[in-house]
Scaffold this motif. Structure first.
Motif, PDB file in Angstrom:
ATOM      1  N   GLU A  78       0.600  -1.219  -0.142  1.00 17.63           N
ATOM      2  CA  GLU A  78      -0.164   0.184   0.267  1.00 17.63           C
ATOM      3  C   GLU A  78       0.884   1.159   0.590  1.00 17.63           C
ATOM      4  O   GLU A  78       1.992   1.440   0.452  1.00 17.63           O
ATOM      5  CB  GLU A  78      -0.677  -0.051   0.839  1.00 17.63           C
ATOM      6  N   SER A 295     -17.273   6.723  -2.740  1.00 10.98           N
ATOM      7  CA  SER A 295     -16.039   7.033  -2.224  1.00 10.98           C
ATOM      8  C   SER A 295     -15.996   8.744  -1.489  1.00 10.98           C
ATOM      9  O   SER A 295     -17.248   9.464  -2.195  1.00 10.98           O
ATOM     10  CB  SER A 295     -15.085   6.640  -3.173  1.00 10.98           C
ATOM     11  N   PHE A 297     -13.005  11.827  -0.395  1.00 11.26           N
ATOM     12  CA  PHE A 297     -11.755  12.252  -0.414  1.00 11.26           C
ATOM     13  C   PHE A 297     -11.887  13.359   0.227  1.00 11.26           C
ATOM     14  O   PHE A 297     -13.158  14.185   0.448  1.00 11.26           O
ATOM     15  CB  PHE A 297     -11.541  11.978  -1.617  1.00 11.26           C
ATOM     16  N   TYR A 339     -12.882   2.088 -11.764  1.00 11.78           N
ATOM     17  CA  TYR A 339     -11.330   3.051 -10.890  1.00 11.78           C
ATOM     18  C   TYR A 339     -11.343   2.295  -8.875  1.00 11.78           C
ATOM     19  O   TYR A 339     -12.393   2.410  -8.904  1.00 11.78           O
ATOM     20  CB  TYR A 339     -11.786   4.849 -10.183  1.00 11.78           C
ATOM     21  N   ASP A 340     -10.285   2.598  -8.633  1.00  6.46           N
ATOM     22  CA  ASP A 340      -9.951   1.754  -7.600  1.00  6.46           C
ATOM     23  C   ASP A 340      -9.217   3.310  -5.869  1.00  6.46           C
ATOM     24  O   ASP A 340      -9.723   2.771  -4.884  1.00  6.46           O
ATOM     25  CB  ASP A 340      -9.390   1.313  -7.101  1.00  6.46           C
ATOM     26  N   LYS A 341      -9.018   3.914  -6.314  1.00  7.53           N
ATOM     27  CA  LYS A 341      -8.094   5.155  -5.724  1.00  7.53           C
ATOM     28  C   LYS A 341      -8.660   6.117  -6.688  1.00  7.53           C
ATOM     29  O   LYS A 341      -8.614   6.931  -7.397  1.00  7.53           O
ATOM     30  CB  LYS A 341      -7.139   4.549  -5.250  1.00  7.53           C
ATOM     31  N   TYR A 343      -7.644  10.534  -5.740  1.00  7.74           N
ATOM     32  CA  TYR A 343      -6.048  10.759  -4.345  1.00  7.74           C
ATOM     33  C   TYR A 343      -6.702  12.996  -4.463  1.00  7.74           C
ATOM     34  O   TYR A 343      -6.780  13.196  -5.291  1.00  7.74           O
ATOM     35  CB  TYR A 343      -4.558  11.035  -4.986  1.00  7.74           C
ATOM     36  N   THR A 352      -7.291   6.699 -10.763  1.00  5.39           N
ATOM     37  CA  THR A 352      -6.631   5.652 -10.748  1.00  5.39           C
ATOM     38  C   THR A 352      -7.459   4.545 -10.989  1.00  5.39           C
ATOM     39  O   THR A 352      -8.505   4.810  -9.795  1.00  5.39           O
ATOM     40  CB  THR A 352      -5.444   6.226 -10.102  1.00  5.39           C
ATOM     41  N   GLY A 353      -7.189   3.885 -11.621  1.00  2.00           N
ATOM     42  CA  GLY A 353      -8.469   2.319 -12.075  1.00  2.00           C
ATOM     43  C   GLY A 353      -7.476   1.670 -12.993  1.00  2.00           C
ATOM     44  O   GLY A 353      -7.647   1.905 -14.136  1.00  2.00           O
ATOM     45  N   CYS A 357      -6.040   6.459 -16.075  1.00  2.00           N
ATOM     46  CA  CYS A 357      -5.879   7.446 -14.464  1.00  2.00           C
ATOM     47  C   CYS A 357      -6.856   8.937 -15.310  1.00  2.00           C
ATOM     48  O   CYS A 357      -6.791   9.212 -16.400  1.00  2.00           O
ATOM     49  CB  CYS A 357      -4.137   8.016 -14.131  1.00  2.00           C
ATOM     50  N   LYS A 377      -0.612   1.148  -9.065  1.00  2.00           N
ATOM     51  CA  LYS A 377      -0.908   1.069  -7.398  1.00  2.00           C
ATOM     52  C   LYS A 377      -0.804   2.785  -6.634  1.00  2.00           C
ATOM     53  O   LYS A 377      -1.294   2.554  -6.053  1.00  2.00           O
ATOM     54  CB  LYS A 377      -0.020   0.032  -7.067  1.00  2.00           C
ATOM     55  N   SER A 378      -0.278   4.055  -7.461  1.00  2.00           N
ATOM     56  CA  SER A 378      -0.779   4.718  -7.088  1.00  2.00           C
ATOM     57  C   SER A 378       0.004   5.789  -7.706  1.00  2.00           C
ATOM     58  O   SER A 378       0.830   5.455  -8.566  1.00  2.00           O
ATOM     59  CB  SER A 378       0.090   4.707  -5.439  1.00  2.00           C
TER      60      SER A 378
END
Length: 406
Positions: A78, A295, A297, A339-341, A343, A352-353, A357, A377-378
């Motif tokens: 992570e 989600s 944020f 998507y999964d994240k 920021y 991102t996913g 992006c 991943k990030s």
């Protein structure tokens, strides 16, 4: 004698006229110079405004790889923003990755379920359900602490002080420690009376704490938000330092966060609740979701949610909604992407996913939409404008956005 006097008068009068003429010419030249300077200043301001608008409005469709470094692929790794770069953690270790993708340092741990939080140049990693906590700064590990009870949740302040929710059979503890693991204060709560602590958040200065407790009272669900102040105001308030609280019926509030040192956001299953807390809490505003969200944020200046698009006839799968830090809605943004994240950067949102992006500016415009060759991943901004640190499964790259002709 009279003639001489007349000559003198004529002579003096002529000199005065010349002097006045010279003064008028000098004043005129000054006015001209002032006008020129003013025109130049106005032109510079206009150029600056045009450049600012251009930089804010332009979009990108290409990248340049500035640097790249190989990394070992681990499916359970992570990543979090740490200082200006990245914290990488797994059950076996914690690493600090710089903007070039290089690993600056690595510290070994043995945690079954690692959880982590960062704030500025400090990070805390704990073994959820276990007893171990490790504190790090950008130079490396600062301390390792063994907790007296099982760890439920953690949070860290910008100077490295951290809070931990600990649980025993019938009692919960919320303890605050300095960066070296020395206990600062301890609060004991009963599960029967207070309920189960769902989340905690610590202010940047480490002096204020905000908690969310869940309690099942018969068949009724209750959620309590409680504020604590461990500065002078809290010391003068009462023994347990509690300075305020709010109670909710049939509403779950699993997440609370100090988005600034003096503003708290509480995310429920129905709405975002915002509170001022310079010393004691007071209601600041709220934003209702309307439907279930997938989600959340937040940053210091704004908060956001993503939910499935309720319009079945639309080609967009999701709706992202941005609110300011008073709860006022700024805009909706529709997009289609698995998507999964998410920021939240200072003036943009990075989604991102898979290998895709999407970067959306704070004004609602699409800044960048791209498909990479590898799985992401990030992805976080670097310290330079339009540069990002992107971690893939087996490498980390620093990329710079480019404008290219399609």
């Amino acid at each position: 004698m009279a003639i001489d006097e007349m000559d003198n008068v004529i002579h003096i009068g002529g000199s005065e006229e010349v002097r006045r003429s010279n003064e008028r010419m000098v004043a005129k030249r000054k006015r001209v110079r002032t006008s020129i300077v003013l025109i130049i200043f106005i032109l510079m301001v206009l150029v600056g405004v045009v450049l600012f608008v251009y930089l804010k409005m332009r979009s990108f469709n290409g990248i340049k790889v500035v640097s790249s470094a190989d990394t070992v692929y681990e499916a359970n790794a992570e990543y979090l923003r740490f200082g200006k770069n990245l914290l990488r953690y797994t059950p076996d270790g914690v690493s600090y990755i710089d903007s070039n993708g290089d690993t600056v340092w690595t510290s070994g741990i043995d945690y079954k379920v690692p959880i982590a939080e960062t704030s500025g140049d400090y990070a805390i990693v704990a073994d959820k359900g276990g007893n171990q906590v490790a504190v790090f700064n950008v130079e490396g590990q600062v301390s390792s602490v063994s907790m007296p009870y099982s760890i439920c949740d953690i949070d860290v302040a910008k100077q490295g002080a951290f809070a931990a929710i600990l649980e025993s059979n019938k009692t919960n503890y919320i303890n605050m420690y300095d960066k070296n693991g020395n206990i600062i204060y301890e609060m004991q709560t009963s599960i029967d009376k207070s309920g189960y602590p769902m989340d905690i958040t610590v202010s940047n200065d480490g002096k204020k704490l905000f908690t969310s407790y869940f309690k099942l009272d018969g068949v009724n669900i209750k959620n309590n938000l409680t504020a604590y102040n461990f500065g002078t105001v809290g010391q003068n308030e009462n023994a347990d330092r509690m300075v305020g609280g709010y109670s909710f019926e049939e509403e779950m509030i699993p997440k609370v966060e100090f988005i600034t040192n003096d503003i708290v956001a509480a995310f429920s299953d129905k709405e975002i609740l915002l509170y001022n807390m310079k010393e004691k809490p007071s209601e600041r505003g709220k934003a209702e979701y309307g439907t279930e969200i997938s989600s959340i944020f937040y940053s210091e200046e704004y908060l956001g949610t993503i939910k499935s698009n309720p319009d079945s006839g639309s080609s967009a799968d999701y709706i992202m909604t941005i609110y300011d830090n008073t709860g006022k809605k700024d805009f909706d943004y529709a997009f289609s992407m698995t998507y999964d994240k998410v920021y939240a950067a200072e003036d943009e949102v990075i989604i991102t996913g898979g290998n895709q992006c999407l970067i959306v500016q704070r004004n609602g415009r699409t800044k960048f939409s791209y498909t990479f060759d590898n799985m992401i991943k990030s992805m976080i901004p670097s310290s330079k404008s339009n540069e990002y640190i992107v971690t893939f499964e087996n490498k980390t790259e620093t990329i710079r956005l480019r404008t290219e002709d399609k």
